[in-house]
Design a protein around this motif. Structure first.
Motif, PDB file in Angstrom:
ATOM      1  N   THR A  12       0.830  -1.202   0.000  1.00  0.00           N
ATOM      2  CA  THR A  12       0.000   0.000   0.000  1.00  0.00           C
ATOM      3  C   THR A  12       0.867   1.257   0.000  1.00  0.00           C
ATOM      4  OG1 THR A  12      -1.785  -1.173   1.114  1.00  0.00           O
ATOM      5  CG2 THR A  12      -1.837   1.228   1.224  1.00  0.00           C
ATOM      6  N   ASP A  13       1.939   1.257   0.779  1.00  0.00           N
ATOM      7  CA  ASP A  13       2.869   2.398   0.785  1.00  0.00           C
ATOM      8  C   ASP A  13       3.499   2.601  -0.587  1.00  0.00           C
ATOM      9  OD1 ASP A  13       2.328   2.885   3.449  1.00  0.00           O
ATOM     10  OD2 ASP A  13       4.154   1.888   4.190  1.00  0.00           O
ATOM     11  N   ILE A  14       3.899   1.502  -1.232  1.00  0.00           N
ATOM     12  CA  ILE A  14       4.494   1.591  -2.574  1.00  0.00           C
ATOM     13  C   ILE A  14       3.476   2.140  -3.563  1.00  0.00           C
ATOM     14  CG2 ILE A  14       5.382   0.225  -4.507  1.00  0.00           C
ATOM     15  CD1 ILE A  14       6.650  -1.648  -2.359  1.00  0.00           C
ATOM     16  N   ALA A  15       2.261   1.621  -3.511  1.00  0.00           N
ATOM     17  CA  ALA A  15       1.213   2.091  -4.422  1.00  0.00           C
ATOM     18  C   ALA A  15       0.939   3.579  -4.214  1.00  0.00           C
ATOM     19  CB  ALA A  15      -0.063   1.275  -4.220  1.00  0.00           C
ATOM     20  N   ASN A  16       0.832   4.014  -2.969  1.00  0.00           N
ATOM     21  CA  ASN A  16       0.589   5.433  -2.691  1.00  0.00           C
ATOM     22  C   ASN A  16       1.719   6.309  -3.196  1.00  0.00           C
ATOM     23  OD1 ASN A  16      -1.956   5.235  -1.521  1.00  0.00           O
ATOM     24  ND2 ASN A  16      -1.125   4.822   0.504  1.00  0.00           N
ATOM     25  N   GLN A  17       2.955   5.834  -3.086  1.00  0.00           N
ATOM     26  CA  GLN A  17       4.098   6.597  -3.588  1.00  0.00           C
ATOM     27  C   GLN A  17       4.018   6.743  -5.106  1.00  0.00           C
ATOM     28  OE1 GLN A  17       7.918   4.927  -2.620  1.00  0.00           O
ATOM     29  NE2 GLN A  17       9.041   6.508  -3.691  1.00  0.00           N
ATOM     30  N   VAL A  18       3.701   5.656  -5.790  1.00  0.00           N
ATOM     31  CA  VAL A  18       3.587   5.706  -7.251  1.00  0.00           C
ATOM     32  C   VAL A  18       2.435   6.619  -7.663  1.00  0.00           C
ATOM     33  CG1 VAL A  18       3.076   4.339  -9.319  1.00  0.00           C
ATOM     34  CG2 VAL A  18       4.671   3.460  -7.596  1.00  0.00           C
ATOM     35  N   TYR A  19       1.277   6.464  -7.007  1.00  0.00           N
ATOM     36  CA  TYR A  19       0.135   7.322  -7.331  1.00  0.00           C
ATOM     37  C   TYR A  19       0.497   8.793  -7.151  1.00  0.00           C
ATOM     38  CZ  TYR A  19      -2.580   2.985  -6.694  1.00  0.00           C
ATOM     39  OH  TYR A  19      -3.060   1.716  -6.749  1.00  0.00           O
ATOM     40  N   SER A  20       1.201   9.103  -6.076  1.00  0.00           N
ATOM     41  CA  SER A  20       1.603  10.487  -5.804  1.00  0.00           C
ATOM     42  C   SER A  20       2.513  11.028  -6.893  1.00  0.00           C
ATOM     43  CB  SER A  20       2.298  10.582  -4.451  1.00  0.00           C
ATOM     44  OG  SER A  20       1.400  10.299  -3.409  1.00  0.00           O
ATOM     45  N   GLU A  21       3.414  10.190  -7.385  1.00  0.00           N
ATOM     46  CA  GLU A  21       4.318  10.615  -8.458  1.00  0.00           C
ATOM     47  C   GLU A  21       3.565  10.838  -9.765  1.00  0.00           C
ATOM     48  OE1 GLU A  21       7.419   7.676  -8.675  1.00  0.00           O
ATOM     49  OE2 GLU A  21       8.117   8.096  -6.637  1.00  0.00           O
ATOM     50  N   VAL A  22       2.550  10.039 -10.018  1.00  0.00           N
ATOM     51  CA  VAL A  22       1.817  10.118 -11.279  1.00  0.00           C
ATOM     52  C   VAL A  22       0.802  11.263 -11.285  1.00  0.00           C
ATOM     53  CG1 VAL A  22       0.198   8.887 -12.793  1.00  0.00           C
ATOM     54  CG2 VAL A  22       2.144   7.666 -11.794  1.00  0.00           C
ATOM     55  N   GLY A  24       0.204  13.478  -8.507  1.00  0.00           N
ATOM     56  CA  GLY A  24       0.471  14.523  -7.520  1.00  0.00           C
ATOM     57  C   GLY A  24      -0.047  14.142  -6.150  1.00  0.00           C
ATOM     58  N   GLU A  25       0.749  14.428  -5.141  1.00  0.00           N
ATOM     59  CA  GLU A  25       0.429  14.034  -3.769  1.00  0.00           C
ATOM     60  C   GLU A  25      -0.914  14.591  -3.293  1.00  0.00           C
ATOM     61  OE1 GLU A  25       2.525  14.107   0.631  1.00  0.00           O
ATOM     62  OE2 GLU A  25       3.716  14.614  -1.126  1.00  0.00           O
ATOM     63  N   ASP A  26      -1.261  15.803  -3.737  1.00  0.00           N
ATOM     64  CA  ASP A  26      -2.532  16.416  -3.312  1.00  0.00           C
ATOM     65  C   ASP A  26      -3.755  15.675  -3.855  1.00  0.00           C
ATOM     66  OD1 ASP A  26      -1.120  18.319  -1.949  1.00  0.00           O
ATOM     67  OD2 ASP A  26      -1.324  19.856  -3.492  1.00  0.00           O
ATOM     68  N   ASN A  27      -3.552  14.859  -4.867  1.00  0.00           N
ATOM     69  CA  ASN A  27      -4.663  14.142  -5.485  1.00  0.00           C
ATOM     70  C   ASN A  27      -4.810  12.710  -4.981  1.00  0.00           C
ATOM     71  OD1 ASN A  27      -5.531  16.253  -7.258  1.00  0.00           O
ATOM     72  ND2 ASN A  27      -3.645  15.907  -8.377  1.00  0.00           N
ATOM     73  N   VAL A  28      -3.984  12.305  -4.050  1.00  0.00           N
ATOM     74  CA  VAL A  28      -4.078  10.967  -3.454  1.00  0.00           C
ATOM     75  C   VAL A  28      -4.715  11.118  -2.079  1.00  0.00           C
ATOM     76  CG1 VAL A  28      -2.789   8.943  -2.674  1.00  0.00           C
ATOM     77  CG2 VAL A  28      -2.047  10.169  -4.721  1.00  0.00           C
ATOM     78  N   LYS A  29      -5.857  10.499  -1.906  1.00  0.00           N
ATOM     79  CA  LYS A  29      -6.615  10.616  -0.660  1.00  0.00           C
ATOM     80  C   LYS A  29      -6.627   9.286   0.075  1.00  0.00           C
ATOM     81  CE  LYS A  29      -7.884  14.678  -2.137  1.00  0.00           C
ATOM     82  NZ  LYS A  29      -6.977  15.740  -1.916  1.00  0.00           N
ATOM     83  N   GLN A  30      -6.601   9.337   1.395  1.00  0.00           N
ATOM     84  CA  GLN A  30      -6.718   8.141   2.228  1.00  0.00           C
ATOM     85  C   GLN A  30      -8.176   7.990   2.641  1.00  0.00           C
ATOM     86  OE1 GLN A  30      -4.030   6.121   2.688  1.00  0.00           O
ATOM     87  NE2 GLN A  30      -3.034   7.568   1.322  1.00  0.00           N
ATOM     88  N   TRP A  31      -8.717   6.809   2.477  1.00  0.00           N
ATOM     89  CA  TRP A  31     -10.105   6.541   2.834  1.00  0.00           C
ATOM     90  C   TRP A  31     -10.189   6.024   4.248  1.00  0.00           C
ATOM     91  CZ3 TRP A  31     -14.494   6.063  -0.685  1.00  0.00           C
ATOM     92  CH2 TRP A  31     -14.242   6.651  -1.923  1.00  0.00           C
ATOM     93  N   GLN A  32     -11.300   6.324   4.877  1.00  0.00           N
ATOM     94  CA  GLN A  32     -11.573   5.778   6.197  1.00  0.00           C
ATOM     95  C   GLN A  32     -11.947   4.303   6.046  1.00  0.00           C
ATOM     96  OE1 GLN A  32     -11.224   7.472   9.070  1.00  0.00           O
ATOM     97  NE2 GLN A  32     -10.524   9.200   7.883  1.00  0.00           N
ATOM     98  N   LEU A  33     -11.702   3.546   7.093  1.00  0.00           N
ATOM     99  CA  LEU A  33     -12.119   2.147   7.084  1.00  0.00           C
ATOM    100  C   LEU A  33     -13.625   2.077   6.926  1.00  0.00           C
ATOM    101  CD1 LEU A  33      -9.988   0.703  10.008  1.00  0.00           C
ATOM    102  CD2 LEU A  33      -9.563   0.465   7.565  1.00  0.00           C
TER     103      LEU A  33
END
Length: 64
Positions: A12-22, A24-33
């Motif tokens: 999940t950390d790797i995926a979030n890093q890739v998404y942020s690079e593609v 932008g970090e401001d466009n990657v949101k964390q969802w609540q459980l």
């Protein structure tokens, strides 16, 4: 039987890093459980997984 979907923290950390690079970090949101049902949990029962949602947004036409 329903199996809980538990994602692998490292993947999940790797995926979030890739998404942020593609996109932008401001466009990657964390969802609540949340509770729900998802067949993808069957895969997680045999291998580590990362699960997420990919969406789109267009403020000009009100698509969120």
């Amino acid at each position: 039987m329903n199996i809980a979907l538990c994602t692998d923290d490292k993947l999940t950390d790797i995926a979030n890093q890739v998404y942020s690079e593609v996109v932008g970090e401001d466009n990657v949101k964390q969802w609540q459980l949340e509770l729900g049902s998802e067949d993808f949990a069957e895969y997680a029962d045999i291998a580590p997984v990362a699960y997420g949602f990919i969406g789109c947004k267009n403020d000009e036409i009100g698509a969120n």
